[in-house]
Design an enzyme around this catalytic site. Sequence first.
Site, PDB file in Angstrom:
ATOM      1  CG  ASP A   1      33.270  38.904  72.859  1.00 50.54           C
ATOM      2  OD1 ASP A   1      31.316  37.140  73.542  1.00 50.54           O
ATOM      3  OD2 ASP A   1      33.950  38.409  72.371  1.00 50.54           O
TER       4      ASP A   1
ATOM      5  NE  ARG B   1      30.583  33.345  67.058  1.00 46.90           N
ATOM      6  CZ  ARG B   1      32.033  33.177  67.809  1.00 46.90           C
ATOM      7  NH1 ARG B   1      33.321  34.571  67.832  1.00 46.90           N
ATOM      8  NH2 ARG B   1      32.779  32.476  68.063  1.00 46.90           N
TER       9      ARG B   1
ATOM     10  CG  ASP C   1      35.719  31.730  69.330  1.00 44.71           C
ATOM     11  OD1 ASP C   1      35.060  32.392  69.810  1.00 44.71           O
ATOM     12  OD2 ASP C   1      36.963  32.784  70.734  1.00 44.71           O
TER      13      ASP C   1
HETATM   14  C1  GLA Z   1      35.680  35.704  72.051  1.00 43.74           C
HETATM   15  C2  GLA Z   1      35.465  35.986  70.271  1.00 43.74           C
HETATM   16  C3  GLA Z   1      35.840  35.947  69.184  1.00 43.74           C
HETATM   17  C4  GLA Z   1      36.883  37.604  69.971  1.00 43.74           C
HETATM   18  C5  GLA Z   1      37.268  37.220  71.791  1.00 43.74           C
HETATM   19  C6  GLA Z   1      37.916  38.571  72.352  1.00 43.74           C
HETATM   20  O1  GLA Z   1      36.353  34.450  72.631  1.00 43.74           O
HETATM   21  O2  GLA Z   1      34.194  34.918  70.567  1.00 43.74           O
HETATM   22  O3  GLA Z   1      35.932  36.446  68.787  1.00 43.74           O
HETATM   23  O4  GLA Z   1      36.136  38.671  69.995  1.00 43.74           O
HETATM   24  O5  GLA Z   1      36.105  37.068  72.433  1.00 43.74           O
HETATM   25  O6  GLA Z   1      38.507  38.212  73.315  1.00 43.74           O
END
Ligand code: GLA
Length: 402
Positions: free
Chosen positions: A140, A201, A205
Site C-alpha cells: 500500500d 489498485r 476503497d
Molecule cells: C487502504 C487500502 C485498503 C486497506 C487499508 C488498510 O485504505 O486501500 O485496501 O489495505 O488501506 O489500512
Amino acid sequence: MGWLSWERFKCQINCHHYDDTNHNNNNKLAGCISENLFTQIADTLVERGYQRAGYDRINIDDCWSKKSRELDDGHLLPDPDRFPNGIKYLADYMHERGLKLGMYQNYGHRTCMGYPGILGHLEQDVQTFADWDVDMIKLDACFSPKTSQLDSGYMKFRKIVDKTKRPMIISCSWPYYQVFASKVHIIPKWDLISMNCNLFRVFHDITSNWKVIQKIIDFMGDNQQIFRAITGPGSWPDPDMLMIGNVGLSVAQAESQMAIWCILPAPLFMSNDPRVMEPEFEKILLNSDAISINQDVNGEPGERFFHNTTMDLWRRSLSENQMALVILNRDFNQDLQISIPLEQIESNAFQHYQHVQVLNIFSNEKYQIRRQRMADNRTETYIKVIVEPTGCVFLKLTPLKN
Ligand code: GLA
C-alpha cells in the site's frame, strides 16, 4: 483469486469484543485479525469448495504486526497475542491445505492504520516475508512522503522481491496514490506499473454498497482505453475486493459485481465471512461458468461498448471464439427490457456461424439462436432479456458448428 481480510474485518484487533471462538456468538462482526481467523477461513475455503473453485490465496491485510519494530535490529514481528505461532506457521498451515499466504505492507513510515511501514526497511521486510514463505505482498502507499517517489520506490521493491528468489506476486497501490492522493497531479506511468506489479489498485476503497460499486464500475468503463491496453496475464488492474455475501448488497447486486469482475477481468479476492455465508451468495461466488470466464486463458480485456444512465453493455472475447456479455441495469427502480441485435455484440470470428448457443450464467438456462439473414446480408437476430433494477444478465455465447 482468494480472500482478503480488509473490508470485512478491517482493523478489528480486540479479540475479546469480536470473539469468534464462541460459536453461539450472535455478533455478526465476530472475528479479529488473528491466527484463529486466518486458520478458520482457510478451513472454510477448503471445506466449502472455494479452494477447489480457484480461491486459493488468503491475504492478511493491515493491523497484523506489533505496533513497533524490534529494538535490536528493527525486524517486524506479528502481534504475539493474536498470532501466537508467528506467520511462518500460518504460511505452512496454508501450504499444507493447497492454499497460499499473502501479507500486507505499506510504502511509507506507517501503514494506513498506523503500524510500522516499510520505508527504511525495504530489504529487511521483503526478506522477512520470503523467510516466512509468504506467496504474495500487497504494498500500500498511505503516508508516502513524496508521491513522486512512488515510481522509483515500487520499482526498487520489485527488484528486491525478485532478488529473494521466492516467487511472490505483488499487489501495488502505486497508481491509486498518484492519481488520488497526490497534491500535484501525477499521470501514472502505466507501462512501468504493468511491468512491475501483478495487480494494481486503481480507484478508491470499495465498500458493501451498490452506489460505491457502481462508481467503481463507471471508473473502469470511463478509463477502459488505458486499462485495456495493460490488461493481460501478469498485469491486472484491480477495482478492489468482491463484497458478495456482506450485509448491504442484494443478490442481484452481488451477481452484477461478480459479472463485471469476470468480464473486466479483475482479480477475484473476496472480503467477506465465508463461515457464515448465505447459500445464495455462496452460489454466486462458486459459479464455475462465471469463474471460467474470469480465468479465460486468452486473458483478453473486456470492453464496455454501450453506456448511458440506464444501461451498460460489456462484452469480452473468450477462447474458442466464445464471447461473454453483461447487460447491466443501472436503474434503481425499473426493470430493463431490451432486445440487442447479435450484430451489435459479436466479434468478427463469430459472424461465420449460423447457430449460437446462449448460456445464462446465473439462471443456468441454455438456448440456441439461429441467425436470420436479410436480403442485404444484415443479421436480424436479437438477444432479448429482462433485467431487474441494479441487476444484470450475464451470458456466454458459444458458436455452434453448422
Ligand atoms: C487502504 C487500502 C485498503 C486497506 C487499508 C488498510 O485504505 O486501500 O485496501 O489495505 O488501506 O489500512
